[in-house]
Design a protein around this motif. Sequence first.
Motif, short mmCIF file in Angstrom:
data_model
loop_
_atom_site.label_atom_id
_atom_site.label_comp_id
_atom_site.label_asym_id
_atom_site.label_seq_id
_atom_site.Cartn_x
_atom_site.Cartn_y
_atom_site.Cartn_z
N ARG A 283 8.18 12.06 86.97
CA ARG A 283 8.75 11.23 85.80
C ARG A 283 10.00 10.38 86.38
O ARG A 283 10.58 10.16 87.45
N SER A 284 10.31 9.30 85.53
CA SER A 284 11.69 8.35 86.04
C SER A 284 12.74 9.03 86.17
O SER A 284 12.89 10.36 85.83
N PHE A 285 13.59 8.69 87.20
CA PHE A 285 14.75 9.13 87.72
C PHE A 285 14.83 10.12 88.69
O PHE A 285 15.62 10.91 88.91
N SER A 286 13.52 10.39 89.12
CA SER A 286 13.13 11.56 89.96
C SER A 286 12.69 11.02 91.20
O SER A 286 12.01 9.77 91.13
N HIS A 287 12.79 12.15 92.26
CA HIS A 287 12.02 11.55 93.54
C HIS A 287 11.80 12.86 94.47
O HIS A 287 12.69 13.62 94.97
N PHE A 288 10.76 12.75 94.90
CA PHE A 288 10.42 13.82 95.82
C PHE A 288 11.08 14.07 97.10
O PHE A 288 11.40 15.36 97.28
N PRO A 289 10.97 13.20 97.93
CA PRO A 289 11.56 13.34 99.10
C PRO A 289 13.27 13.83 98.97
O PRO A 289 13.54 14.65 99.79
N THR A 290 13.80 13.42 97.92
CA THR A 290 15.04 13.58 97.66
C THR A 290 15.38 15.15 97.23
O THR A 290 16.22 15.68 97.79
N ILE A 291 14.44 15.66 96.35
CA ILE A 291 14.63 17.28 95.93
C ILE A 291 14.32 18.18 97.28
O ILE A 291 14.90 18.94 97.35
N ILE A 292 13.42 17.82 97.99
CA ILE A 292 13.11 18.28 99.14
C ILE A 292 14.23 18.43 100.16
O ILE A 292 14.65 19.63 100.58
N ASP A 293 14.89 17.44 100.40
CA ASP A 293 16.17 17.31 101.03
C ASP A 293 17.20 18.15 100.39
O ASP A 293 17.81 18.98 101.30
N SER A 294 17.54 18.21 99.21
CA SER A 294 18.34 19.01 98.34
C SER A 294 18.22 20.31 98.53
O SER A 294 19.07 21.09 98.86
N ILE A 295 16.91 20.76 98.47
CA ILE A 295 16.73 22.19 98.54
C ILE A 295 16.75 22.79 100.16
O ILE A 295 17.35 23.61 100.31
N ARG A 296 16.23 21.86 100.98
CA ARG A 296 16.40 22.28 102.48
C ARG A 296 17.94 22.45 103.14
O ARG A 296 18.36 23.35 103.61
N ASP A 297 18.52 21.23 102.53
CA ASP A 297 20.14 21.50 103.14
C ASP A 297 20.94 22.22 102.31
O ASP A 297 21.95 22.63 102.85
#
Length: 209
Positions: A159-173
Amino acid sequence: MAARIEHLVTSGTFSLDGGTWDVDNNVWIVGDDSAAIVIDAAHDADAIAEAIGDRRLVAVVCTHAHNDHIDAAPALAARTGAPILLHPDDLPLWKQTHPNRLPDGELTDGQRLSVAGTDLTVLHTPGHAPGAVCLHAPQLGTVFTGDTLFQGGPGATGRSFSHFPTIIDSIRDRLLTLPPETEARTGHGDSTTIGAEAPHLKEWMDRGH
């Protein structure tokens, strides 16, 4: 007295992009017999206030500003005098729910919130929402992940305001670097551990493409 973690489940609706869904939310209370912090004041200010009792509420902390996580925050703050804290990147989402009531303070990456002799460190983990944060309490062996990481995978990014590659980076890092035995207490559903989720990162990445 050492800090302890208390858990409430409250029910209501989540609305975004023209849709509305029934949801159950986890509300987390961290503190002792004299003071507490609430993480995500969802749906029911009365129930949360009852759980706090006569303790001093240090802060109402928002892991992000989707309406189901913040809808009871102003009422709880009004009853207790506690400040509402939100990462500023989520102000556009906040204003969709509370256009006439801004948060009282900002959450910043690396900030420490203290209650009952326990520190909660703010980890900025965008992706599910731009200002999404997790709260790491190493003394309690816990990270409060909001809707960034669930049992079984990342939070929704469709949905709006969200971004899959960004959440993956956040979880990983930011999350998978924590000790594997760290308990992840989530915004919805059952808790998990960092060690249980870490092996599945590649599956999630493949699923997202």
